[in-house]
Design a protein around this motif. Structure first.
Motif, PDB file in Angstrom:
ATOM      1  N   GLN A 100       0.926  -1.230   0.001  1.00 45.69           N
ATOM      2  CA  GLN A 100       0.006   0.162   0.011  1.00 45.69           C
ATOM      3  C   GLN A 100       0.787   1.294   0.163  1.00 45.69           C
ATOM      4  O   GLN A 100       0.429   2.329  -0.803  1.00 45.69           O
ATOM      5  CB  GLN A 100      -0.796   0.040   1.311  1.00 45.69           C
ATOM      6  CG  GLN A 100      -2.182  -0.830   1.267  1.00 45.69           C
ATOM      7  CD  GLN A 100      -2.938  -0.626   2.219  1.00 45.69           C
ATOM      8  OE1 GLN A 100      -2.918  -1.337   3.490  1.00 45.69           O
ATOM      9  NE2 GLN A 100      -4.259   0.159   2.158  1.00 45.69           N
ATOM     10  N   SER A 104     -16.320 -10.613   0.396  1.00 49.36           N
ATOM     11  CA  SER A 104     -15.199 -10.107  -0.221  1.00 49.36           C
ATOM     12  C   SER A 104     -15.712  -9.632  -1.529  1.00 49.36           C
ATOM     13  O   SER A 104     -15.883 -10.359  -2.460  1.00 49.36           O
ATOM     14  CB  SER A 104     -14.270 -11.387  -0.782  1.00 49.36           C
ATOM     15  OG  SER A 104     -13.518 -11.810   0.377  1.00 49.36           O
ATOM     16  N   VAL A 105     -15.366  -8.168  -1.868  1.00 46.39           N
ATOM     17  CA  VAL A 105     -15.872  -7.668  -3.047  1.00 46.39           C
ATOM     18  C   VAL A 105     -14.680  -8.017  -3.906  1.00 46.39           C
ATOM     19  O   VAL A 105     -14.926  -8.376  -5.237  1.00 46.39           O
ATOM     20  CB  VAL A 105     -15.695  -5.985  -2.898  1.00 46.39           C
ATOM     21  CG1 VAL A 105     -16.048  -5.420  -4.188  1.00 46.39           C
ATOM     22  CG2 VAL A 105     -16.950  -5.682  -1.799  1.00 46.39           C
ATOM     23  N   ARG A 106     -13.372  -7.775  -3.782  1.00 44.03           N
ATOM     24  CA  ARG A 106     -12.528  -8.161  -4.799  1.00 44.03           C
ATOM     25  C   ARG A 106     -11.102  -8.294  -3.863  1.00 44.03           C
ATOM     26  O   ARG A 106     -10.943  -7.838  -2.971  1.00 44.03           O
ATOM     27  CB  ARG A 106     -12.194  -7.075  -5.944  1.00 44.03           C
ATOM     28  CG  ARG A 106     -11.835  -5.746  -5.392  1.00 44.03           C
ATOM     29  CD  ARG A 106     -11.751  -4.983  -6.555  1.00 44.03           C
ATOM     30  NE  ARG A 106     -11.780  -3.547  -6.069  1.00 44.03           N
ATOM     31  CZ  ARG A 106     -10.965  -2.620  -6.836  1.00 44.03           C
ATOM     32  NH1 ARG A 106     -10.240  -2.742  -7.794  1.00 44.03           N
ATOM     33  NH2 ARG A 106     -10.746  -1.526  -6.236  1.00 44.03           N
ATOM     34  N   GLN A 157      -8.994   3.753  -4.206  1.00 46.24           N
ATOM     35  CA  GLN A 157      -9.264   2.472  -4.640  1.00 46.24           C
ATOM     36  C   GLN A 157     -10.438   1.742  -4.214  1.00 46.24           C
ATOM     37  O   GLN A 157     -11.123   0.964  -4.853  1.00 46.24           O
ATOM     38  CB  GLN A 157      -7.965   1.854  -3.991  1.00 46.24           C
ATOM     39  CG  GLN A 157      -7.834   0.406  -4.727  1.00 46.24           C
ATOM     40  CD  GLN A 157      -6.451  -0.382  -3.922  1.00 46.24           C
ATOM     41  OE1 GLN A 157      -6.409  -0.492  -2.808  1.00 46.24           O
ATOM     42  NE2 GLN A 157      -5.670  -1.020  -4.751  1.00 46.24           N
ATOM     43  N   LEU A 158     -10.840   1.881  -3.144  1.00 41.03           N
ATOM     44  CA  LEU A 158     -12.199   1.240  -2.686  1.00 41.03           C
ATOM     45  C   LEU A 158     -13.517   1.753  -3.799  1.00 41.03           C
ATOM     46  O   LEU A 158     -14.291   1.136  -3.912  1.00 41.03           O
ATOM     47  CB  LEU A 158     -12.617   1.583  -1.106  1.00 41.03           C
ATOM     48  CG  LEU A 158     -11.777   1.031  -0.311  1.00 41.03           C
ATOM     49  CD1 LEU A 158     -11.931   1.365   1.052  1.00 41.03           C
ATOM     50  CD2 LEU A 158     -11.870  -0.390  -0.240  1.00 41.03           C
ATOM     51  N   GLN A 173     -10.879  -6.221  -0.554  1.00 40.51           N
ATOM     52  CA  GLN A 173     -11.952  -5.118  -0.368  1.00 40.51           C
ATOM     53  C   GLN A 173     -13.203  -5.910   0.055  1.00 40.51           C
ATOM     54  O   GLN A 173     -13.840  -6.782  -0.319  1.00 40.51           O
ATOM     55  CB  GLN A 173     -12.129  -4.509  -1.749  1.00 40.51           C
ATOM     56  CG  GLN A 173     -13.353  -3.497  -1.485  1.00 40.51           C
ATOM     57  CD  GLN A 173     -13.280  -2.561  -2.721  1.00 40.51           C
ATOM     58  OE1 GLN A 173     -12.429  -2.447  -3.575  1.00 40.51           O
ATOM     59  NE2 GLN A 173     -14.573  -1.631  -2.770  1.00 40.51           N
ATOM     60  N   PHE A 177     -16.817  -6.069   2.033  1.00 45.53           N
ATOM     61  CA  PHE A 177     -17.970  -5.241   2.183  1.00 45.53           C
ATOM     62  C   PHE A 177     -18.470  -5.290   3.720  1.00 45.53           C
ATOM     63  O   PHE A 177     -18.252  -6.180   4.300  1.00 45.53           O
ATOM     64  CB  PHE A 177     -19.020  -5.868   1.296  1.00 45.53           C
ATOM     65  CG  PHE A 177     -20.173  -5.121   1.320  1.00 45.53           C
ATOM     66  CD1 PHE A 177     -21.470  -5.614   2.203  1.00 45.53           C
ATOM     67  CD2 PHE A 177     -20.600  -4.259   0.263  1.00 45.53           C
ATOM     68  CE1 PHE A 177     -22.522  -4.969   2.254  1.00 45.53           C
ATOM     69  CE2 PHE A 177     -21.871  -3.524   0.387  1.00 45.53           C
ATOM     70  CZ  PHE A 177     -22.907  -3.934   1.319  1.00 45.53           C
ATOM     71  N   ALA A 214      -7.093   4.760   1.389  1.00 48.74           N
ATOM     72  CA  ALA A 214      -7.554   3.651   0.890  1.00 48.74           C
ATOM     73  C   ALA A 214      -8.957   3.942  -0.085  1.00 48.74           C
ATOM     74  O   ALA A 214      -9.251   3.473  -1.154  1.00 48.74           O
ATOM     75  CB  ALA A 214      -8.163   2.497   1.530  1.00 48.74           C
ATOM     76  N   LEU A 221     -18.976  -3.791  -8.498  1.00 45.88           N
ATOM     77  CA  LEU A 221     -18.353  -4.943  -7.530  1.00 45.88           C
ATOM     78  C   LEU A 221     -19.217  -4.638  -6.126  1.00 45.88           C
ATOM     79  O   LEU A 221     -19.494  -5.825  -5.704  1.00 45.88           O
ATOM     80  CB  LEU A 221     -17.016  -5.075  -7.802  1.00 45.88           C
ATOM     81  CG  LEU A 221     -16.364  -5.370  -8.970  1.00 45.88           C
ATOM     82  CD1 LEU A 221     -14.891  -5.846  -8.619  1.00 45.88           C
ATOM     83  CD2 LEU A 221     -17.071  -6.944  -9.507  1.00 45.88           C
ATOM     84  N   ARG A 242     -25.706 -10.147  -3.240  1.00 47.80           N
ATOM     85  CA  ARG A 242     -25.670 -11.555  -3.101  1.00 47.80           C
ATOM     86  C   ARG A 242     -25.803 -11.713  -1.604  1.00 47.80           C
ATOM     87  O   ARG A 242     -26.028 -13.022  -1.139  1.00 47.80           O
ATOM     88  CB  ARG A 242     -24.200 -12.031  -3.423  1.00 47.80           C
ATOM     89  CG  ARG A 242     -23.902 -12.303  -4.597  1.00 47.80           C
ATOM     90  CD  ARG A 242     -22.612 -12.834  -4.990  1.00 47.80           C
ATOM     91  NE  ARG A 242     -21.591 -12.566  -3.904  1.00 47.80           N
ATOM     92  CZ  ARG A 242     -20.472 -11.648  -4.445  1.00 47.80           C
ATOM     93  NH1 ARG A 242     -20.521 -11.230  -5.532  1.00 47.80           N
ATOM     94  NH2 ARG A 242     -19.605 -11.441  -3.450  1.00 47.80           N
ATOM     95  N   CYS A 250     -17.021  -0.157   2.189  1.00 53.86           N
ATOM     96  CA  CYS A 250     -16.142  -1.357   2.357  1.00 53.86           C
ATOM     97  C   CYS A 250     -14.866  -0.841   3.031  1.00 53.86           C
ATOM     98  O   CYS A 250     -14.768   0.336   3.193  1.00 53.86           O
ATOM     99  CB  CYS A 250     -15.703  -1.653   0.867  1.00 53.86           C
ATOM    100  SG  CYS A 250     -16.843  -2.228  -0.212  1.00 53.86           S
ATOM    101  N   LEU A 251     -13.914  -1.643   3.329  1.00 51.00           N
ATOM    102  CA  LEU A 251     -12.649  -1.443   3.855  1.00 51.00           C
ATOM    103  C   LEU A 251     -11.540  -2.161   3.213  1.00 51.00           C
ATOM    104  O   LEU A 251     -11.865  -3.448   2.487  1.00 51.00           O
ATOM    105  CB  LEU A 251     -12.794  -1.853   5.304  1.00 51.00           C
ATOM    106  CG  LEU A 251     -13.482  -1.051   6.265  1.00 51.00           C
ATOM    107  CD1 LEU A 251     -13.503  -1.901   7.639  1.00 51.00           C
ATOM    108  CD2 LEU A 251     -12.601   0.632   6.462  1.00 51.00           C
ATOM    109  N   THR A 252     -10.264  -1.846   3.030  1.00 50.29           N
ATOM    110  CA  THR A 252      -9.136  -2.820   2.681  1.00 50.29           C
ATOM    111  C   THR A 252      -8.653  -3.360   4.128  1.00 50.29           C
ATOM    112  O   THR A 252      -8.282  -2.788   5.184  1.00 50.29           O
ATOM    113  CB  THR A 252      -8.211  -1.633   2.626  1.00 50.29           C
ATOM    114  OG1 THR A 252      -8.514  -0.900   1.393  1.00 50.29           O
ATOM    115  CG2 THR A 252      -7.156  -2.460   1.817  1.00 50.29           C
ATOM    116  N   LEU A 274      -7.254  -7.189  -3.750  1.00 45.77           N
ATOM    117  CA  LEU A 274      -6.674  -5.799  -4.243  1.00 45.77           C
ATOM    118  C   LEU A 274      -4.998  -6.278  -4.641  1.00 45.77           C
ATOM    119  O   LEU A 274      -4.572  -7.405  -4.098  1.00 45.77           O
ATOM    120  CB  LEU A 274      -6.629  -4.887  -3.078  1.00 45.77           C
ATOM    121  CG  LEU A 274      -8.084  -4.462  -2.836  1.00 45.77           C
ATOM    122  CD1 LEU A 274      -8.014  -3.452  -1.503  1.00 45.77           C
ATOM    123  CD2 LEU A 274      -8.657  -3.623  -3.900  1.00 45.77           C
ATOM    124  N   THR A 310     -21.995  -7.427  -4.695  1.00 48.50           N
ATOM    125  CA  THR A 310     -21.613  -8.000  -3.193  1.00 48.50           C
ATOM    126  C   THR A 310     -22.811  -8.015  -2.394  1.00 48.50           C
ATOM    127  O   THR A 310     -23.327  -8.842  -2.130  1.00 48.50           O
ATOM    128  CB  THR A 310     -20.461  -7.538  -2.601  1.00 48.50           C
ATOM    129  OG1 THR A 310     -19.425  -7.578  -3.468  1.00 48.50           O
ATOM    130  CG2 THR A 310     -20.232  -8.572  -1.499  1.00 48.50           C
TER     131      THR A 310
END
Lengths: 200, 466
Positions: free
Chosen positions: A164, B14-16, A175-176, B24, B26, A172, A182, A189, B157-159, B18, A186
């Protein structure tokens, strides 16, 4: 060019000795009654300092950019006010034997790398900085190396945080927000956001 | 390899992945309070951002609210400013806000569960380290800092880096007069204040299976004091029965569908963990802290330790604790006179906590000279306690019966220690200065033990008073 990229932090160091230094000591709770972070720097370690000799009051350590600590630095409350106070006092990076997890994450969010080094190394460093406070320390994020009066010593930064800093994604939010589709996918779902209709 | 609950819930959110290797993640439920949010909302305004999921964001005021003299404007102007600010932010960003005038107000980690907001299978974040409390429901719940509050508000979201999972299995049966608070203090005493760094704790075994939700919440609440940002219990029938009928829980057929999903989240018997620890619940006595961090524990039957009993590199720290607390090695902890007794906090401010304390207080009197207060964790807890007459038991015994809030846990409201006062406290931190006086001293213990200390005027074994 990503101006957020952090590859190196250099400066003089201040040793703050003792294990388990918690965030209530770093910034007392009465200073959390605030709408901004602006005035926190002068209140760092205020109650510890009132008890007597403290490194943050010593003239030889004023202007330090690197804080040296022992074990479990920053434990306790999640208050971001703690690294904010230290940052506004002048700190730009930390080297300790270990850090509390939430404190570590708050520092990343502010662009303040928290490196670890083994206990005996920290002891040597702290002694050296106390004897020779004007020495300049250099912390290399890429090579995970600390250069100081005594030479070079290996320091560690967990890989995710290290990347990072090197990518400039420690702040962050940008990027978030890159992939809103996406995020929504999420949400769509998750059973509890959809009346449990999709639950098996 | 079979998945544990943590694996299932993490992966579902998990969104994705990184580029840094982190996730990332949720956040299904975002709880907000007045202390760690002003700057976060300010940052949203600065960047002209909105709250992405206002319907998944709930706010309350708990840390700075007085528990007596609640009239507005507050006597403390800074506290008043913070209340005005959260009212403004909630309104501007369309977030439900349970303020002092709202019957649902209280400590954020008390109201989330009692309103049915906290549910199994969620990820839950809040700008407060005791967010781990909500893990009692089989959620991944953890504390975050203000910049991360900003991230959740703006992106939901958070990292995050993925922690390992340690299973803590507690067998046997807790003795009479021994509660979840004693268990978590024993766990932190055993594994240390940094033992859980990098781990989520899964609590299980016969003792935990037998616990009600409020005890499970006390247990998970103090995970962070052991270094574990996340602590949880697998959801089961006790969980579902607690949630049934709560305002924000699913209703009717949706509830039955939910129970089916919630059951599927629990770690299977063949689930894999990174580490396992066993404890014998029957061997635990009423436990309290003697020092300046939550890992410095002893049994109520025990003696203050000597630095010599510790590794060489820890001795200076132990001596510092002894000096601060004014204790001598070999001194018996039982019989130590106390000045203040505090029952409350997100750890132990719920109805069952008040019931257990009332059992000890009934028919007895607070020792003259001891200031004793009982602070219900929420307005709902307060009403329920009054419906059972608990407030009369406490006031007849000489305890003050207060409004809901964080109170004396943490020095941000008028409830504070003075000078070197020694407080028997049902809260979660005994750090130097934590309870409002820079030289104040804290002994952490269960609410029943606090009541025992209040009526005795000194640390006392609650088992003799039950």
């Amino acid at each position: 060019m990503n101006t957020s990229i952090i590859t190196y932090v250099g400066g003089r160091a201040v040793p703050v000795r003792g294990d388990d230094i918690d965030t209530d000591r770093i910034i007392p709770a009465r200073y959390l009654r605030t709408l901004t972070f602006e005035d926190l720097g002068t209140h760092a370690f205020e109650d510890d300092r009132a008890q007597g000799k403290h490194a943050f009051d010593e003239p030889r350590f004023q202007g330090s950019a690197i804080l040296l600590a022992n074990r479990n630095f920053g434990c306790g409350s999640s208050r971001e006010h703690a690294p904010q106070a230290l940052m506004r006092w002048g700190i730009r990076a930390f080297v300790a034997e270990s850090f509390a997890e939430i404190f570590f994450g708050n520092c990343v969010a502010l662009g303040l790398p928290c490196f670890t080094a083994p206990g005996p190394e920290l002891a040597r460093l702290m002694d050296s900085v106390e004897a020779a406070p004007l020495q300049k320390l250099g912390l290399d994020v890429e090579r995970q190396l600390l250069s100081w009066k005594g030479g070079e010593t290996a320091i560690a930064l967990p890989e995710g945080a290290r990347r990072q800093f090197l990518e400039g994604t420690w702040d962050a939010l940008g990027q978030l927000l890159e992939a809103p589709d996406l995020i929504r996918a999420t949400a769509e779902r998750l059973p509890y956001l959809n009346d449990f209709a999709a639950a098996t | 390899m079979a998945k544990n609950l943590f694996d299932k819930v993490w992966e579902a959110h998990s969104v994705r992945q990184l580029p840094s290797g982190q996730t990332q993640l949720f956040i299904g439920l975002h709880l907000v309070h007045e202390v760690t949010s002003p700057q976060a909302f300010g940052m949203l305004r600065d960047r002209s951002l909105q709250v992405m999921f206002p319907q998944r964001t709930f706010a309350t005021a708990d840390h700075i609210v007085p528990t007596a003299q609640l009239a507005r404007p507050f006597a403390d102007q800074l506290a008043e400013q913070m209340m005005v600010e959260i009212e403004k932010n909630a309104s501007q960003f369309s977030i439900p806000f349970f303020g002092l005038g709202d019957q649902r107000q209280g400590i954020v980690h008390v109201i989330g569960p009692e309103l049915g907001l906290t549910q199994p299978g969620m990820t839950i974040a809040c700008g407060d380290s005791h967010t781990s409390t909500h893990g009692a429901f089989g959620a991944i719940a953890f504390g975050i800092g203000t910049s991360q509050v900003r991230d959740v508000l703006a992106s939901q979201c958070l990292t995050m880096g993925r922690p390992k999972v340690r299973r803590i299995e507690v067998s046997g049966r807790l003795a009479r007069g021994v509660y979840a608070k004693d268990l978590i203090l024993a766990i932190i005493g055993k594994l240390g204040v940094k033992g859980g760094v990098g781990y989520a704790y899964e609590y299980g075994g016969e003792v935990v299976d037998r616990m009600g939700m409020e005890e499970r919440m006390s247990l998970c609440n103090m995970s962070i004091e052991g270094g574990a940002r996340v602590g949880y219990v697998n959801p089961d029938q006790i969980t579902f029965d607690y949630l049934r009928g709560r305002p924000y829980a699913p209703q009717g057929e949706a509830f039955e569908r939910a129970v089916s999903w919630w059951r599927s989240l629990a770690s299977g018997p063949d689930a894999a963990y990174d580490d396992r620890v066993q404890l014998d619940g029957g061997a635990i006595a009423p436990t309290l802290t003697w020092g300046i961090n939550p890992g410095q524990t002893l049994s109520v039957e025990g003696e203050i330790p000597s630095p010599d009993a510790f590794p060489a590199d820890e001795r200076a720290g132990i001596q510092e604790a002894l000096d601060y607390m004014d204790f001598k090695p070999g001194q018996k902890i039982a019989g130590t006179p106390i000045d203040v007794a505090f029952i409350g906090s997100c750890t132990n401010g719920r109805l069952t906590d008040l019931r257990e304390a009332a059992r000890v207080a009934r028919g007895r009197r607070v020792k003259p000279g001891v200031k004793a207060l009982v602070v219900p964790g929420s307005q709902q807890v307060r009403r329920a306690a009054e419906a059972e007459g608990l407030h009369q038991i406490f006031t007849e015994a000489g305890f003050e019966w207060r409004g809901a809030g964080c109170s004396m846990c943490l020095a941000m409201n008028p409830d504070k220690l003075q000078g070197r006062q020694l407080c028997a406290s049902s809260s979660n931190r005994n750090f130097k200065g934590r309870q409002g006086s820079p030289t104040g001293r804290t002994l952490l213990m269960s609410p029943a033990m606090v009541a025992a200390a209040a009526v005795t005027g000194a640390v006392a074994d609650v088992r003799g008073l039950l």
